[in-house]
Enzyme design. Structure first.
Site, short mmCIF file in Angstrom:
data_model
loop_
_atom_site.label_atom_id
_atom_site.label_comp_id
_atom_site.label_asym_id
_atom_site.label_seq_id
_atom_site.Cartn_x
_atom_site.Cartn_y
_atom_site.Cartn_z
N HIS A 105 45.37 -22.39 25.34
CA HIS A 105 46.37 -21.37 25.24
C HIS A 105 45.74 -20.14 24.52
O HIS A 105 44.86 -20.18 23.69
CB HIS A 105 47.45 -21.82 24.38
CG HIS A 105 47.11 -22.31 23.00
ND1 HIS A 105 46.69 -23.39 22.91
CD2 HIS A 105 47.08 -21.68 21.86
CE1 HIS A 105 46.58 -23.76 21.38
NE2 HIS A 105 46.83 -22.75 20.82
N HIS A 107 47.30 -16.84 22.17
CA HIS A 107 48.22 -16.28 21.47
C HIS A 107 48.56 -14.74 21.82
O HIS A 107 47.22 -14.09 21.89
CB HIS A 107 47.85 -16.19 19.97
CG HIS A 107 47.92 -17.80 19.38
ND1 HIS A 107 49.06 -18.43 18.52
CD2 HIS A 107 46.76 -18.56 19.29
CE1 HIS A 107 48.61 -19.60 18.29
NE2 HIS A 107 47.21 -19.80 18.71
P1 5GP Z 1 46.66 -23.31 17.71
O1 5GP Z 1 46.35 -23.52 16.58
O2 5GP Z 1 46.27 -24.44 18.42
O3 5GP Z 1 45.79 -22.05 18.43
O4 5GP Z 1 48.16 -22.82 17.83
C1 5GP Z 1 49.15 -23.76 18.14
C2 5GP Z 1 50.47 -23.01 18.08
O5 5GP Z 1 51.35 -23.96 18.81
C3 5GP Z 1 50.87 -22.64 16.70
O6 5GP Z 1 50.88 -21.24 16.49
C4 5GP Z 1 52.34 -23.32 16.40
O7 5GP Z 1 53.04 -22.62 16.17
C5 5GP Z 1 52.58 -23.49 18.12
N1 5GP Z 1 53.38 -24.61 18.21
C6 5GP Z 1 53.17 -26.00 17.79
N2 5GP Z 1 54.02 -26.82 18.30
C7 5GP Z 1 55.03 -25.95 19.15
C8 5GP Z 1 56.44 -26.13 19.80
O8 5GP Z 1 56.78 -27.42 19.84
N3 5GP Z 1 56.96 -25.19 20.28
C9 5GP Z 1 56.62 -23.93 20.10
N4 5GP Z 1 57.28 -22.73 20.63
N5 5GP Z 1 55.42 -23.57 19.32
C10 5GP Z 1 54.56 -24.58 18.84
#
Ligand code: 5GP
Ligand code: ZN
Length: 150
Positions: A105, A107
């Site tokens: 993903h 951001h």
């Molecule tokens: P990573 O650290 O893997 O790049 O980011 C994962 C992101 O997913 C985090 O910023 C976290 O807030 C978001 N996230 C995790 N679970 C959920 C969810 O159930 N719903 C939404 N909308 N965001 C989520």
């Protein structure tokens, strides 16, 4: 049945399928985008492929293009409607980089003048030689990836 690979234990697969609710801001055949539940700043969006691919390295080439197109649309909408003056596109890959959800993903983080969110600090190389040697070594390893059309 979905034409995209699915991992039934993956939270983003569940969001894409609609079994976990999300605040969707954009969707097309390849991509789904929704607000991050813990935003770095107001309007922080997660742009994800519909298919389950663990990291950027696992993405099919066409999916990468679809993600970049979607990020451009989302970022344009954020600049128009959230009043941000800029945005960061960030993809965390593997644990040392902070990846928590192993469904690739991006951001898209809206940035506002004086928002106090600082980027990571810039380091320095010992000298030009160290930098050139490192570049050569990466280039050698990058070449086969280009041939495989990663
Ligand atoms: P990573 O650290 O893997 O790049 O980011 C994962 C992101 O997913 C985090 O910023 C976290 O807030 C978001 N996230 C995790 N679970 C959920 C969810 O159930 N719903 C939404 N909308 N965001 C989520
Ligand atoms: Zn998934």
């Amino acid at each position: 049945m979905s034409k995209h690979p699915v991992d039934e234990n993956c939270i983003f697969c569940k969001i894409v399928a609609g079994t976990i609710p999300s605040a969707c801001v954009y969707e097309d055949e390849e991509v789904y985008a929704f607000l991050d539940v813990n935003p770095i700043s107001r309007g922080h969006v997660l742009v994800v492929p519909r298919g389950h691919y663990r990291t950027l390295l696992n993405l099919p080439a066409g999916t990468g293009e679809a993600l970049v197109s979607a990020m451009r649309v989302v970022a344009g909408a954020l600049m128009e409607h959230c009043g941000c003056g800029g945005f960061n596109c960030i993809s965390n890959n593997f644990s040392p980089a902070g990846q928590l959800v192993f469904h690739s993903h991006w951001h898209v983080v809206p940035r506002f003048d004086g928002d106090g969110l600082s980027a990571w600090p810039g380091g320095k190389y010992k000298d030009d030689t160290e930098m050139r040697q490192l570049a050569e070594s990466i280039k050698e390893r990058a070449a086969p990836a280009r041939r495989r059309n990663l």
